[in-house]
Write a protein that holds these residues in place. Sequence first.
Motif, PDB file in Angstrom:
ATOM      1  N   LEU A  38      -9.200  -2.770  -4.317  1.00 60.28           N
ATOM      2  CA  LEU A  38      -9.035  -4.091  -3.732  1.00 60.28           C
ATOM      3  C   LEU A  38      -8.569  -5.109  -4.765  1.00 60.28           C
ATOM      4  O   LEU A  38      -7.708  -5.942  -4.471  1.00 60.28           O
ATOM      5  N   ASP A  39      -9.108  -5.027  -5.993  1.00 62.63           N
ATOM      6  CA  ASP A  39      -8.700  -6.001  -7.007  1.00 62.63           C
ATOM      7  C   ASP A  39      -7.228  -5.836  -7.376  1.00 62.63           C
ATOM      8  O   ASP A  39      -6.505  -6.810  -7.581  1.00 62.63           O
ATOM      9  N   LEU A  40      -6.723  -4.594  -7.436  1.00 60.72           N
ATOM     10  CA  LEU A  40      -5.303  -4.363  -7.714  1.00 60.72           C
ATOM     11  C   LEU A  40      -4.444  -4.900  -6.574  1.00 60.72           C
ATOM     12  O   LEU A  40      -3.437  -5.574  -6.801  1.00 60.72           O
ATOM     13  N   LEU A  41      -4.844  -4.620  -5.351  1.00 56.79           N
ATOM     14  CA  LEU A  41      -4.104  -5.108  -4.187  1.00 56.79           C
ATOM     15  C   LEU A  41      -4.087  -6.630  -4.164  1.00 56.79           C
ATOM     16  O   LEU A  41      -3.077  -7.239  -3.825  1.00 56.79           O
ATOM     17  N   CYS A  57       0.828  -1.212   0.000  1.00 58.50           N
ATOM     18  CA  CYS A  57       0.000   0.000   0.000  1.00 58.50           C
ATOM     19  C   CYS A  57       0.862   1.261   0.000  1.00 58.50           C
ATOM     20  O   CYS A  57       0.493   2.261  -0.612  1.00 58.50           O
ATOM     21  N   ALA A  58       1.995   1.213   0.675  1.00 60.68           N
ATOM     22  CA  ALA A  58       2.873   2.380   0.734  1.00 60.68           C
ATOM     23  C   ALA A  58       3.481   2.702  -0.624  1.00 60.68           C
ATOM     24  O   ALA A  58       3.788   3.853  -0.918  1.00 60.68           O
ATOM     25  N   VAL A  59       3.655   1.676  -1.456  1.00 63.19           N
ATOM     26  CA  VAL A  59       4.265   1.870  -2.771  1.00 63.19           C
ATOM     27  C   VAL A  59       3.254   2.392  -3.789  1.00 63.19           C
ATOM     28  O   VAL A  59       3.589   3.197  -4.654  1.00 63.19           O
ATOM     29  N   ILE A  60       2.009   1.946  -3.664  1.00 67.81           N
ATOM     30  CA  ILE A  60       0.974   2.357  -4.617  1.00 67.81           C
ATOM     31  C   ILE A  60       0.482   3.746  -4.240  1.00 67.81           C
ATOM     32  O   ILE A  60       0.023   3.974  -3.136  1.00 67.81           O
ATOM     33  N   ALA A  61       0.566   4.678  -5.172  1.00 66.38           N
ATOM     34  CA  ALA A  61       0.160   6.057  -4.880  1.00 66.38           C
ATOM     35  C   ALA A  61      -1.358   6.204  -4.970  1.00 66.38           C
ATOM     36  O   ALA A  61      -2.002   5.580  -5.807  1.00 66.38           O
ATOM     37  N   GLY A  62      -1.922   7.028  -4.098  1.00 67.39           N
ATOM     38  CA  GLY A  62      -3.346   7.338  -4.165  1.00 67.39           C
ATOM     39  C   GLY A  62      -4.224   6.221  -3.635  1.00 67.39           C
ATOM     40  O   GLY A  62      -3.797   5.374  -2.856  1.00 67.39           O
ATOM     41  N   GLU A  87      -2.995 -12.339  -2.637  1.00 66.51           N
ATOM     42  CA  GLU A  87      -4.017 -12.734  -1.667  1.00 66.51           C
ATOM     43  C   GLU A  87      -5.394 -12.605  -2.311  1.00 66.51           C
ATOM     44  O   GLU A  87      -5.608 -11.748  -3.161  1.00 66.51           O
ATOM     45  N   SER A  88      -6.325 -13.440  -1.875  1.00 68.80           N
ATOM     46  CA  SER A  88      -7.696 -13.292  -2.365  1.00 68.80           C
ATOM     47  C   SER A  88      -8.300 -12.032  -1.756  1.00 68.80           C
ATOM     48  O   SER A  88      -7.831 -11.535  -0.733  1.00 68.80           O
ATOM     49  N   GLN A  89      -9.338 -11.530  -2.375  1.00 75.23           N
ATOM     50  CA  GLN A  89      -9.970 -10.319  -1.854  1.00 75.23           C
ATOM     51  C   GLN A  89     -10.536 -10.547  -0.461  1.00 75.23           C
ATOM     52  O   GLN A  89     -10.465  -9.667   0.405  1.00 75.23           O
TER      53      GLN A  89
END
Length: 171
Positions: A147-150, A138-143, A156-158
Amino acid sequence: LVIDDLHWADSGSVDLLAKVMLRCKNIMLLISARDDQPENLERLIYAVRKRHHIRQIHLQRFSREETAQLLQELTPELAEQAERIYEESEGNPFFLMEMVNNHRAGVDISTLNQQMQDFIGARVSMLSERELAIINICAVIAGDIKLDLLSVVSGESQLELIEVLEALMRK
């Protein structure tokens, strides 16, 4: 016996503490716990209430207004920064007083001092590897993070992610 941050304890530890309290007659227990996770504290109180006198003191975080009032009374020169300080501290009395004390000591309050870093570090060190992995992603992804991207990035599954994220929000 002093137990700080009971909200971090697992159920087995709380059960053990309850057993100790039930078996010991001459013991005084002082517990601190956040009120946003009352399950452990409620279980402990229920278990020992009949044998021990219990006194609860509920301390709340400072509101925006209380933060501004505290700053005005203790350090009027910080009063104009009350909104920023509230946002950074979330009304946590520990952080508020650290900021006030740092300011009085001439320390730049825009940076965290070592004691505050240690406090945060202690909290982070109690996270599981799985929780830390999700936080790092989460710290790397801006903004905003979908949930699907994560899910794709973490593997991991949603549903699993929702469980981890809920645990992180409680902590």
